[in-house]
Design a protein around this motif. Sequence first.
Motif, mmCIF file in Angstrom:
data_model
loop_
_atom_site.group_PDB
_atom_site.id
_atom_site.type_symbol
_atom_site.label_atom_id
_atom_site.label_comp_id
_atom_site.label_asym_id
_atom_site.label_seq_id
_atom_site.Cartn_x
_atom_site.Cartn_y
_atom_site.Cartn_z
ATOM 1 N N LYS A 1 -29.469 -30.030 46.275
ATOM 2 C CA LYS A 1 -30.886 -30.190 45.924
ATOM 3 C C LYS A 1 -31.090 -31.147 44.743
ATOM 4 O O LYS A 1 -32.205 -31.593 44.491
ATOM 5 N N ARG A 2 -30.029 -31.403 43.989
ATOM 6 C CA ARG A 2 -30.109 -32.303 42.816
ATOM 7 C C ARG A 2 -31.263 -31.893 41.884
ATOM 8 O O ARG A 2 -32.141 -32.667 41.552
ATOM 9 N N VAL A 3 -31.214 -30.624 41.485
ATOM 10 C CA VAL A 3 -32.288 -30.027 40.685
ATOM 11 C C VAL A 3 -32.385 -30.664 39.297
ATOM 12 O O VAL A 3 -33.441 -30.609 38.665
ATOM 13 N N ASP A 4 -31.318 -31.312 38.851
ATOM 14 C CA ASP A 4 -31.362 -32.004 37.559
ATOM 15 C C ASP A 4 -32.576 -32.927 37.461
ATOM 16 O O ASP A 4 -33.123 -33.131 36.375
ATOM 17 N N ARG A 5 -32.980 -33.472 38.579
ATOM 18 C CA ARG A 5 -34.120 -34.399 38.580
ATOM 19 C C ARG A 5 -35.394 -33.713 38.101
ATOM 20 O O ARG A 5 -36.217 -34.331 37.420
ATOM 21 N N ALA A 6 -35.575 -32.447 38.440
ATOM 22 C CA ALA A 6 -36.759 -31.719 37.981
ATOM 23 C C ALA A 6 -36.719 -31.546 36.464
ATOM 24 O O ALA A 6 -37.751 -31.649 35.792
ATOM 25 N N LEU A 7 -35.538 -31.272 35.903
ATOM 26 C CA LEU A 7 -35.397 -31.117 34.458
ATOM 27 C C LEU A 7 -35.739 -32.412 33.739
ATOM 28 O O LEU A 7 -36.477 -32.420 32.748
ATOM 29 N N ILE A 8 -35.233 -33.523 34.274
ATOM 30 C CA ILE A 8 -35.491 -34.838 33.660
ATOM 31 C C ILE A 8 -36.970 -35.186 33.768
ATOM 32 O O ILE A 8 -37.587 -35.661 32.808
ATOM 33 N N ALA A 9 -37.556 -34.955 34.943
ATOM 34 C CA ALA A 9 -38.969 -35.293 35.162
ATOM 35 C C ALA A 9 -39.878 -34.500 34.233
ATOM 36 O O ALA A 9 -40.805 -35.051 33.625
#
Length: 199
Positions: free
Chosen positions: A53-61
Motif C-alpha cells: 500500500k506504500r502508506v508512507d506516502r500518506a505520512l509525507i502528504a
Amino acid sequence: GRAGPRIEVIENAVDRDHFRAPTSEERQAARERFGLQPDDLVAVTVTRLHPGKRVDRALIAAASCNARLLLVGDGPEAGRLARQLPHGSVMPGFLADPRPALWAADFAIFVGAPAEGSPQALLEYAASGLAAAAFEGDVGANLAVRLGGSALERPDDLDLRTALGLVAAGATTRSLTLPWALDLWLDKWSALYSDLASQ
C-alpha cells in the motif's frame, strides 16, 4: 443466430445510510475521541498497513500540508509506521466501524496497491463528505478525481492550498447523489440475473 458474449460492468456500491456526513455533534464527539482539536486540519487514511500500500506516502502528504493524520488500520507495517507518524497524528489501529475517524477528518488521503480493484475506501470517504487526495499511477486516482478529489504526482505535492481545496470539495461532495448507492447496485444485479435467467 445467437448473440455474442456481453460484458456488464457493475461498480462497487456504498451504503449511504451508514456512510454519511456527520452532524456537528457527531463531528465534535469524533474529534474528542481521537484527541483532536476543533481547529485542527485533519487528514484520514483508512487502509491495511501493508508494504504494497506504500502508506508512507500518506505520512509525507499529511506532513507537507501541516495536517494531523488519523491513520486507521492494522497490518505488518503498523509498528514501523507508528514510529514514523508525524507529530500530533493519531494511529488508533483497526476500527470495525471507521465512521468516527471519517467524521473527525477534513479530507482523506487514499493509498492503494498497484494491483487493486475498485477502491471501496474512496466511496466511503465520498459518502462521508470527504474529498480525497490519491496518487497518480494508483488504481484509485481517477476515481478520486471523479469524486471531487485530486491526484498527486508526489506525496509532498499536497501543500496547504491543495489540502484546503480538498476541504472545500468535500463540502460540495456532501450534497452530491452518488451513482454508487447500494439500492442502485442491487437493482443492477437483479436486472442482470433476470436477464440471464430469461436466456
